[in-house]
Scaffold this active site. Structure first.
Site: not given
Ligand SMILES: Cc1cc2nc3c(=O)[nH]c(=O)nc-3n(C[C@H](O)[C@H](O)[C@H](O)COP(=O)(O)OP(=O)(O)OC[C@H]3O[C@@H](n4cnc5c(N)ncnc54)[C@H](O)[C@@H]3O)c2cc1C
Length: 388
Positions: A125, A241, A243, A365-366
């Site tokens: 995703l 939801d 997972a 996962e968020g």
């Molecule tokens: C080891 C690892 C495994 C993962 N595995 C998967 C996977 O299998 N499949 C997949 O699809 N994704 C995966 N992810 C992605 C993961 O779900 C995202 O990293 C996560 O959703 C956050 O996105 P971002 O890293 O771009 O942070 P950003 O969205 O850039 O966020 C940066 C900071 O801002 C905060 N923030 C952002 N928006 C808001 C808001 N509206 N209000 C308050 N705070 C906010 C965040 O909480 C965070 O602290 C993985 C990530 C990691 C590191």
């Protein structure tokens, strides 16, 4: 766990998972953490134990368990190794979209291999510029005859380099925003499907997290999940939801595993001529941690039971259990490092790995900020008289 509150199958699953975790996972957890390699021997043991398809319906070769069954197994695996816990759970994340929305043909095609442990599946995703705001993804899927051509990049794909299948979300209609997203199952070996950078991670190091490059990757129309365009974002949200309690169970397992080690250590470690756990300050920490873990576990199980009951409004409780359990896990694993003193800070003991492994549960996962957003949004809607 009060066994009477669980079905015979659930108690049996928990016991089998615990045995496998103790005998197979724990002895090799440090080795794979250092090597940052996928533990194929563990994957084989899970397969041989018949645990690969816990959440997959029986008609497709699984055990027909629900989210609660999945959580019980993930907690036990994570108690021994957080990376191995998610290495297993990510297959539920990747296959839930098929279970939720796949056609009979699609289920028949992909689920039996996953249930048998012959095939692994990932979930694509997130993108570099679309994390919390996953709906702003730019990976494209363009219809061309009876196939779709995918172009773009997926980031943070857990298990992507070892998986045979990958559930990939891509934009089929850029004018419709998140409503223009569709989900596809892409099979390993499809031309144009390439594994990119392997992330060098703080924790869960035994499970690879990779970039996926889609370069004119052509998949048959039959791989469009549910057979309709524009359903992808909804499928992703329904999947999350279902997972999120799995991530929460991983967090509970990590916290419990850390507490187990701290109980043992504080009983053995002598200072001031007595065991460290004879000090009231330490006893209170142990009591608080055990209480927080049990509270988190009960909320995870309540959320899982709600989902398994077929209840429609699961988003809030699912987000709540993920938020609470992962925050508890981070606090408990950090406090357990504290209880090991200086030794906790070094790699001589396995405790520091629990803290490293726990951190990701607050992010993927968020993030937990996003869980708070989800919960608050539901609360405000309820206050305004809408459904939760
Ligand atoms: C080891 C690892 C495994 C993962 N595995 C998967 C996977 O299998 N499949 C997949 O699809 N994704 C995966 N992810 C992605 C993961 O779900 C995202 O990293 C996560 O959703 C956050 O996105 P971002 O890293 O771009 O942070 P950003 O969205 O850039 O966020 C940066 C900071 O801002 C905060 N923030 C952002 N928006 C808001 C808001 N509206 N209000 C308050 N705070 C906010 C965040 O909480 C965070 O602290 C993985 C990530 C990691 C590191």
């Amino acid at each position: 766990m009060i066994e009477e509150l669980y079905t015979k199958q659930q108690v049996d699953l928990r016991n089998r998972a615990r045995e496998l975790a103790e005998n197979v996972m724990r002895p090799v957890a440090a080795k794979y953490d250092v090597a940052q390699e996928y533990p194929w021997e563990v994957q084989k043991a899970i397969k041989d134990a018949g645990l690969s398809g816990v959440w997959i319906p029986k008609e497709y070769g699984g055990l027909g368990g629900g989210v609660l069954d999945l959580c019980l197994v993930v907690e036990e695996f994570s108690r021994a190794c957080g990376g191995m816990g998610v290495g297993f759970a990510v297959n539920a994340l990747g296959s839930f979209p098929i279970i939720i929305s796949g056609s009979d043909d699609q289920k028949e095609r992909w689920l039996p291999g996953i249930a048998a442990g012959e095939k692994l599946i990932a979930f694509g995703l997130s993108e570099k510029m679309a994390g919390s705001d996953a709906g702003s993804m730019v990976t494209r899927a363009e219809k061309d005859g009876d196939s779709y051509v995918l172009n773009g990049e997926k980031k943070w794909n857990t298990g992507g380099s070892v998986a045979s299948y990958n559930t990939i979300f891509a934009v089929t209609n850029p004018e419709r925003g998140a409503r223009g997203v569709s989900a596809f199952v892409v099979e390993e070996g499809t031309p144009g499907y390439k594994i990119g950078k392997h992330e060098d991670k703080m924790g869960i190091r035994c499970v690879p997290v990779v970039e996926i490059h889609l370069d004119n990757c052509r998949v048959p129309e039959a791989n469009l999940l549910g057979g309709r365009e524009g359903q992808g974002f909804k499928q992703a949200m329904i999947t999350l939801d279902r997972a999120r309690p799995g991530v929460a169970a991983q967090a509970v397992g990590l916290a419990q595993g850390a507490l187990d080690l701290a109980m043992e250590y504080t009983g053995e470690r002598q200072q001031f001529g007595q065991s460290v756990n004879s000090f009231q300050g330490i006893q209170w920490m142990l009591a608080d941690m055990a209480t927080q873990i049990e509270a988190a576990r009960q909320l995870v199980h309540a959320a899982a039971r709600t989902i398994d009951s077929g209840h429609k409004n699961i988003t809030k409780i699912s987000a709540m259990c993920k938020l609470m359990a992962t925050d508890v896990s981070m606090k408990v694993t950090t406090d357990c490092v504290q209880l090991f003193g200086g030794y906790g800070y070094c790699k001589d003991y396995p405790i520091e790995k629990y803290m490293r492994d726990a951190k990701i549960t607050q992010i993927y996962e968020g993030t937990n900020q996003v869980q708070r957003l989800v919960i608050a949004r539901k609360l405000l809607r309820e206050a305004a008289g809408g459904a939760s």
